[in-house]
Design a protein around this motif. Structure first.
Motif, PDB file in Angstrom:
ATOM      1  N   ASN A  98     -47.485 -13.427  -8.931  1.00  0.00           N
ATOM      2  CA  ASN A  98     -46.853 -13.787 -10.196  1.00  0.00           C
ATOM      3  C   ASN A  98     -45.797 -12.751 -10.598  1.00  0.00           C
ATOM      4  O   ASN A  98     -46.124 -11.585 -10.825  1.00  0.00           O
ATOM      5  CB  ASN A  98     -47.959 -13.877 -11.260  1.00  0.00           C
ATOM      6  CG  ASN A  98     -47.419 -14.240 -12.626  1.00  0.00           C
ATOM      7  OD1 ASN A  98     -46.271 -13.926 -12.949  1.00  0.00           O
ATOM      8  ND2 ASN A  98     -48.249 -14.899 -13.413  1.00  0.00           N
ATOM      9  N   PRO A  99     -44.524 -13.161 -10.684  1.00  0.00           N
ATOM     10  CA  PRO A  99     -43.446 -12.194 -10.959  1.00  0.00           C
ATOM     11  C   PRO A  99     -43.644 -11.418 -12.264  1.00  0.00           C
ATOM     12  O   PRO A  99     -43.286 -10.246 -12.342  1.00  0.00           O
ATOM     13  CB  PRO A  99     -42.191 -13.067 -11.031  1.00  0.00           C
ATOM     14  CG  PRO A  99     -42.545 -14.301 -10.283  1.00  0.00           C
ATOM     15  CD  PRO A  99     -44.003 -14.518 -10.464  1.00  0.00           C
ATOM     16  N   ASP A 100     -44.221 -12.055 -13.284  1.00  0.00           N
ATOM     17  CA  ASP A 100     -44.427 -11.345 -14.557  1.00  0.00           C
ATOM     18  C   ASP A 100     -45.410 -10.197 -14.378  1.00  0.00           C
ATOM     19  O   ASP A 100     -45.234  -9.111 -14.931  1.00  0.00           O
ATOM     20  CB  ASP A 100     -44.958 -12.299 -15.634  1.00  0.00           C
ATOM     21  CG  ASP A 100     -43.907 -13.334 -16.002  1.00  0.00           C
ATOM     22  OD1 ASP A 100     -42.710 -13.038 -15.788  1.00  0.00           O
ATOM     23  OD2 ASP A 100     -44.295 -14.432 -16.447  1.00  0.00           O
ATOM     24  N   GLU A 101     -46.446 -10.452 -13.569  1.00  0.00           N
ATOM     25  CA  GLU A 101     -47.416  -9.388 -13.325  1.00  0.00           C
ATOM     26  C   GLU A 101     -46.833  -8.312 -12.420  1.00  0.00           C
ATOM     27  O   GLU A 101     -47.094  -7.121 -12.605  1.00  0.00           O
ATOM     28  CB  GLU A 101     -48.696  -9.962 -12.717  1.00  0.00           C
ATOM     29  CG  GLU A 101     -49.535 -10.713 -13.736  1.00  0.00           C
ATOM     30  CD  GLU A 101     -50.781 -11.309 -13.112  1.00  0.00           C
ATOM     31  OE1 GLU A 101     -51.382 -10.634 -12.259  1.00  0.00           O
ATOM     32  OE2 GLU A 101     -51.133 -12.440 -13.475  1.00  0.00           O
ATOM     33  N   LYS A 104     -45.065  -5.349 -13.894  1.00  0.00           N
ATOM     34  CA  LYS A 104     -45.827  -4.246 -14.502  1.00  0.00           C
ATOM     35  C   LYS A 104     -46.372  -3.282 -13.455  1.00  0.00           C
ATOM     36  O   LYS A 104     -47.082  -2.339 -13.783  1.00  0.00           O
ATOM     37  CB  LYS A 104     -47.007  -4.815 -15.309  1.00  0.00           C
ATOM     38  CG  LYS A 104     -46.572  -5.661 -16.485  1.00  0.00           C
ATOM     39  CD  LYS A 104     -47.791  -6.249 -17.175  1.00  0.00           C
ATOM     40  CE  LYS A 104     -47.440  -7.529 -17.924  1.00  0.00           C
ATOM     41  NZ  LYS A 104     -48.542  -8.506 -17.924  1.00  0.00           N
ATOM     42  N   THR A 105     -46.080  -3.540 -12.200  1.00  0.00           N
ATOM     43  CA  THR A 105     -46.674  -2.709 -11.145  1.00  0.00           C
ATOM     44  C   THR A 105     -45.626  -1.834 -10.466  1.00  0.00           C
ATOM     45  O   THR A 105     -44.440  -1.907 -10.764  1.00  0.00           O
ATOM     46  CB  THR A 105     -47.314  -3.581 -10.040  1.00  0.00           C
ATOM     47  OG1 THR A 105     -46.251  -4.189  -9.285  1.00  0.00           O
ATOM     48  CG2 THR A 105     -48.204  -4.649 -10.618  1.00  0.00           C
ATOM     49  N   ARG A 111     -37.969   4.109  -9.526  1.00  0.00           N
ATOM     50  CA  ARG A 111     -38.820   5.262  -9.239  1.00  0.00           C
ATOM     51  C   ARG A 111     -40.026   5.292 -10.172  1.00  0.00           C
ATOM     52  O   ARG A 111     -39.893   5.053 -11.367  1.00  0.00           O
ATOM     53  CB  ARG A 111     -38.012   6.562  -9.399  1.00  0.00           C
ATOM     54  CG  ARG A 111     -37.230   6.907  -8.154  1.00  0.00           C
ATOM     55  CD  ARG A 111     -36.663   8.303  -8.244  1.00  0.00           C
ATOM     56  NE  ARG A 111     -37.610   9.304  -7.752  1.00  0.00           N
ATOM     57  CZ  ARG A 111     -37.875   9.490  -6.467  1.00  0.00           C
ATOM     58  NH1 ARG A 111     -37.314   8.749  -5.549  1.00  0.00           N
ATOM     59  NH2 ARG A 111     -38.725  10.426  -6.086  1.00  0.00           N
ATOM     60  N   HIS A 112     -41.179   5.571  -9.592  1.00  0.00           N
ATOM     61  CA  HIS A 112     -42.398   5.635 -10.395  1.00  0.00           C
ATOM     62  C   HIS A 112     -43.011   7.026 -10.274  1.00  0.00           C
ATOM     63  O   HIS A 112     -42.844   7.686  -9.253  1.00  0.00           O
ATOM     64  CB  HIS A 112     -43.404   4.603  -9.893  1.00  0.00           C
ATOM     65  CG  HIS A 112     -42.877   3.202  -9.899  1.00  0.00           C
ATOM     66  ND1 HIS A 112     -42.766   2.452 -11.045  1.00  0.00           N
ATOM     67  CD2 HIS A 112     -42.384   2.444  -8.895  1.00  0.00           C
ATOM     68  CE1 HIS A 112     -42.244   1.280 -10.745  1.00  0.00           C
ATOM     69  NE2 HIS A 112     -41.999   1.242  -9.447  1.00  0.00           N
ATOM     70  N   SER A 113     -43.752   7.420 -11.288  1.00  0.00           N
ATOM     71  CA  SER A 113     -44.411   8.731 -11.194  1.00  0.00           C
ATOM     72  C   SER A 113     -45.604   8.628 -10.254  1.00  0.00           C
ATOM     73  O   SER A 113     -46.188   7.557 -10.071  1.00  0.00           O
ATOM     74  CB  SER A 113     -44.890   9.183 -12.581  1.00  0.00           C
ATOM     75  OG  SER A 113     -46.026   8.437 -12.942  1.00  0.00           O
ATOM     76  N   HIS A 122     -54.387  -0.376  -4.853  1.00  0.00           N
ATOM     77  CA  HIS A 122     -53.961  -1.337  -3.839  1.00  0.00           C
ATOM     78  C   HIS A 122     -52.450  -1.259  -3.597  1.00  0.00           C
ATOM     79  O   HIS A 122     -52.002  -1.056  -2.467  1.00  0.00           O
ATOM     80  CB  HIS A 122     -54.371  -2.741  -4.277  1.00  0.00           C
ATOM     81  CG  HIS A 122     -53.715  -3.819  -3.501  1.00  0.00           C
ATOM     82  ND1 HIS A 122     -53.567  -3.755  -2.128  1.00  0.00           N
ATOM     83  CD2 HIS A 122     -53.150  -4.979  -3.890  1.00  0.00           C
ATOM     84  CE1 HIS A 122     -52.955  -4.854  -1.707  1.00  0.00           C
ATOM     85  NE2 HIS A 122     -52.674  -5.597  -2.753  1.00  0.00           N
ATOM     86  N   LEU A 123     -51.685  -1.408  -4.659  1.00  0.00           N
ATOM     87  CA  LEU A 123     -50.242  -1.580  -4.444  1.00  0.00           C
ATOM     88  C   LEU A 123     -49.527  -0.310  -3.997  1.00  0.00           C
ATOM     89  O   LEU A 123     -48.434  -0.375  -3.458  1.00  0.00           O
ATOM     90  CB  LEU A 123     -49.589  -2.162  -5.702  1.00  0.00           C
ATOM     91  CG  LEU A 123     -49.954  -3.635  -5.943  1.00  0.00           C
ATOM     92  CD1 LEU A 123     -49.263  -4.148  -7.203  1.00  0.00           C
ATOM     93  CD2 LEU A 123     -49.611  -4.512  -4.747  1.00  0.00           C
TER      94      LEU A 123
END
Ligand code: 4AD
Ligand code: MG
Length: 479
Positions: A98-101, A104-105, A111-113, A122-123
Motif C-alpha cells: 500500500n503506497p500510503d503505508e 511512512k517507512t 535519507r533516514h536516520s 523488516h524493511l
C-alpha cells in the motif's frame, strides 16, 4: 519459466534470451521504467514496460516495495545507467504494498536516520545500506570458515548453555526453569539449584574458549564460531548483549605464533571482502564519504573505507608490550595536558581513550599490545618469567578499538592451580579443564575475534547495532 537471480543476469548477460526475474520494486518511473531488486546484488535490473500493451489496473499495483515477477527478453539498454534491461512481455504482481503505508517507512526514497531504520526490523533489509551490510556479513563468515578449513582447523561446536564462567567477568545471563516467585530454598535461605533443570546453576556462554582448549589438545587446532552473551550494562556503539565470537585454539603455539596467526587471519578476511564484495563495498565507501562531508574537517577520516582496508591488508601491525604502551601514553600530549579522563599508571586497565590514542594518533596502524599485568587479565593466561605479567595480547583497530583478545595459556598444572585459588575458582568445578594439564599438557594459545567488530571494520558502519540483523542491548530485545 525458471526464475533467475539478478546477480547472475548482470554478471553474465545473455542478450536476446527470454528470462524471468522476481523481486521487489525499488522505483517505478512513469509506469514504464521499473527498477527491481531481488537481494542477490545491490544492483537493480530495469524492466521496461510498453504500457499500451498492459492492463492499467495491473500496472497501478506495481508500486515501490511491492513484489513482482516479470518475463521478457534481455536487451541492451537504450538509456544510461544500466547496460541491459528486460523488455517486459508479461508481468505479475505477487504481493501488493500500500503506497500510503510505504510513505511512512524507510522505503520512501530519502535519507533516514539509523535510529529510524533500526525500528523497522523488516524493511531495513530492503535498503541499499543494509542489503550491502548483510551480504558482506555473510561473506565475512564464509571467509572465516574458508580460512580455517584451508589450514586444517576443525570447527568445534562449544555449548551455549554452560556452568562455567570462562572470563571470570561475572557478567552472565542465568538460565533457569525454577519458579521465580517461589523458588526452592536451602536451609540458609539461598536458592536450591539442585532442583533446577540441570541440577546446578547454568548460564549462557560468555566464551567457548575453555571447551575449545579441550578440543585443541586432541585435534591439534580447532575454532569455535558461535553466539556469545554478556550481561554488561554498557550502552556503547561497540557492545552487544548477544554477539558472535570466533575462537581459534592451537596446540604447540606460543604468543608469537598467536600474534602471527591473528595478523594473517585479519588480513585474509579484509582481503577477501576487498576482492569478493566489490559492488557492496563501493556503495558503502561512497556512503561514508558523503557522510563525512557533513562533519567538521578535523573529525573526518583521513582515509576512505576502502583505503583503510587496503592499509590494514598491506601493512605490518605494530607490536609492543603493555609496559611500553604505558610509557608511550605518559609521554603523550593528552597525558601532559591532562586530557585523558582515566588514570594512566602501570597496573590499570587501558580505556578506549588510551587505545584510540595509540592506534589513531601515535602509531596510525593496527596495534597488538602484549604482556599485561596478571591482575587485570583472566586466570588461564600464561604467567611470564617476571612473575608480574601474563602472555596476553589485545589487537586494537582504528575506529574500533579492541577487536581481538587472546593469550598463550598456562599449561603448567602447579601454576594454574595456584591461579584458580587466587581467582576463587573451585577446583571441583573446573576439574574437566584441569584434566587437559594432566595428560600430555603442551603450550598452546588462542584468541577471540568479535565478529560484529570485524563487520564494522569492513563496512564502515559506526554503530555495532547496524551490523547484526537483530541487535540485543540493554532494554532492547524487540523482534
Ligand atoms: O577479550 P574477550 O573477552 O576474550 C575472550 O572471551 C577470550 N576467551 C578469547 C580467547 O582467548 N579465546 O573477547 C574477545 C573479543 C573482544 O576483543 C571483542 O572484539 C569481542 O570479543 N567482544 C564483544 N563484541 C561485542 N559486544 C560485546 N559485549 C563484546 N565483548 C567482547
Ligand atoms: Mg578483551
Amino acid at each position: 519459466m525458471k526464475r533467475i537471480k539478478i546477480a547472475d543476469v548482470l554478471e553474465n548477460p545473455k542478450i536476446g534470451e527470454t528470462i524471468t526475474v522476481k523481486g521487489w520494486v525499488k522505483a517505478n518511473r512513469a509506469n514504464r521504467f521499473i527498477q527491481i531488486n531481488d537481494g542477490s546484488t545491490i544492483n537493480n535490473i530495469q524492466a521496461v514496460v510498453e504500457f499500451e500493451n498492459f492492463d492499467e489496473a495491473l500496472l497501478k499495483r506495481v508500486t515501490t516495495a511491492s513484489a513482482i515477477g516479470v518475463t521478457g527478453k534481455l536487451v541492451e539498454s537504450q538509456g544510461s545507467g544500466q547496460a541491459v534491461e528486460i523488455a517486459v512481455e508479461s508481468i505479475e504482481v505477487i504481493g501488493d504494498a500500500n503506497p500510503d503505508e510505504v510513505q511512512k517507512t524507510v522505503m520512501q526514497p530519502k535519507r533516514h536516520s539509523m535510529e529510524f531504520l533500526r525500528e523497522q526490523a523488516h524493511l531495513r533489509f530492503r535498503t541499499n545500506t543494509f542489503g550491502a551490510v548483510f551480504r558482506i556479513r555473510h561473506s565475512v563468515a564464509f571467509a572465516i570458515h574458508k580460512y580455517f578449513n584451508d589450514r586444517r582447523f576443525y570447527y568445534l561446536h562449544t555449548p551455549i548453555l554452560t556452568g562455567s564462567d570462562a572470563e571470570g567477568a561475572g557478567e552472565m545471563f542465568q538460565v533457569s526453569t525454577l519458579d521465580h516467585k517461589n523458588p526452592p530454598l536451602n536451609d540458609d535461605g539461598s536458592i536450591d539449584y539442585s532442583q533446577d533443570f540441570f541440577g546446578k546453576q547454568v548460564n549462557l556462554t560468555v566464551s567457548g574458549q575453555l571447551e575449545a582448549e579441550l578440543g585443541a589438545l586432541a585435534l591439534g587446532q580447532v575454532y569455535t564460531f558461535g553466539p556469545t552473551f554478556r550481561a554488561e550494562n554498557s550502552n556503547t556503539s561497540r557492545h552487544l548483549a548477544e554477539f558472535w565470537m570466533i575462537e581459534p585454539e592451537v596446540a604447540f603455539n606460543d604468543l608469537k605464533d598467536n600474534m602471527d596467526l591473528t595478523e594473517d587471519f585479519l588480513k585474509y578476511i579484509t582481503n577477501y571482502i576487498l576482492t569478493n564484495c566489490a559492488d557492496d563495498l563501493a556503495f558503502l565507501n561512497e556512503r561514508e564519504a558523503k557522510e563525512q562531508l557533513s562533519k567538521p574537517q578535523n573529525e573526518r577520516n583521513e582515509l576512505t573505507l576502502i583505503e583503510r582496508m587496503e592499509f590494514v591488508r598491506d601493512n605490518e601491525f605494530k607490536r609492543l608490550t603493555y609496559t611500553e604502551a604505558i610509557e608511550v601514553l605518559k609521554r603523550s600530549k593528552p597525558y601532559k595536558k591532562k586530557k585523558f579522563k582515566f588514570e594512566v599508571e602501570w597496573g590499570v586497565d587501558l580505556h578506549s581513550e588510551h587505545e584510540r590514542y595509540l592506534v589513531e594518533k601515535e602509531f596510525k596502524c593496527p596495534v597488538i599490545l602484549t604482556d599485561y599485568p596478571a591482575e587485570i587479565k583472566s586466570f588461564y593466561m600464561r604467567q611470564n618469567d617476571d612473575g608480574k605479567t601474563v602472555a596476553a595480547m589485545d589487537v586494537l583497530f582504528p575506529g574500533i578499538g579492541e577487536i581481538v583478545g587472546g593469550s598463550q595459556r598456562e599449561e603448567r598444572m602447579d601454576i594454574l592451580k595456584k591461579k584458580c585459588a587466587d581467582f576463587n575458582i573451585p577446583e571441583e568445578e573446573i576439574w574437566w579443564y584441569l584434566d587437559t594439564r594432566r595428560f600430555g599438557s603442551v603450550p598452546h594459545a588462542g584468541f577471540g575475534l568479535g565478529f560484529e567488530r570485524m563487520v564494522m571494520f569492513v563496512t564502515g558502519m559506526s554503530n555495532i547495532r547496524d551490523v547484526i540483523p537483530f541487535p540485543r542491548t540493554p532494554q532492547n530485545a524487540e523482534f
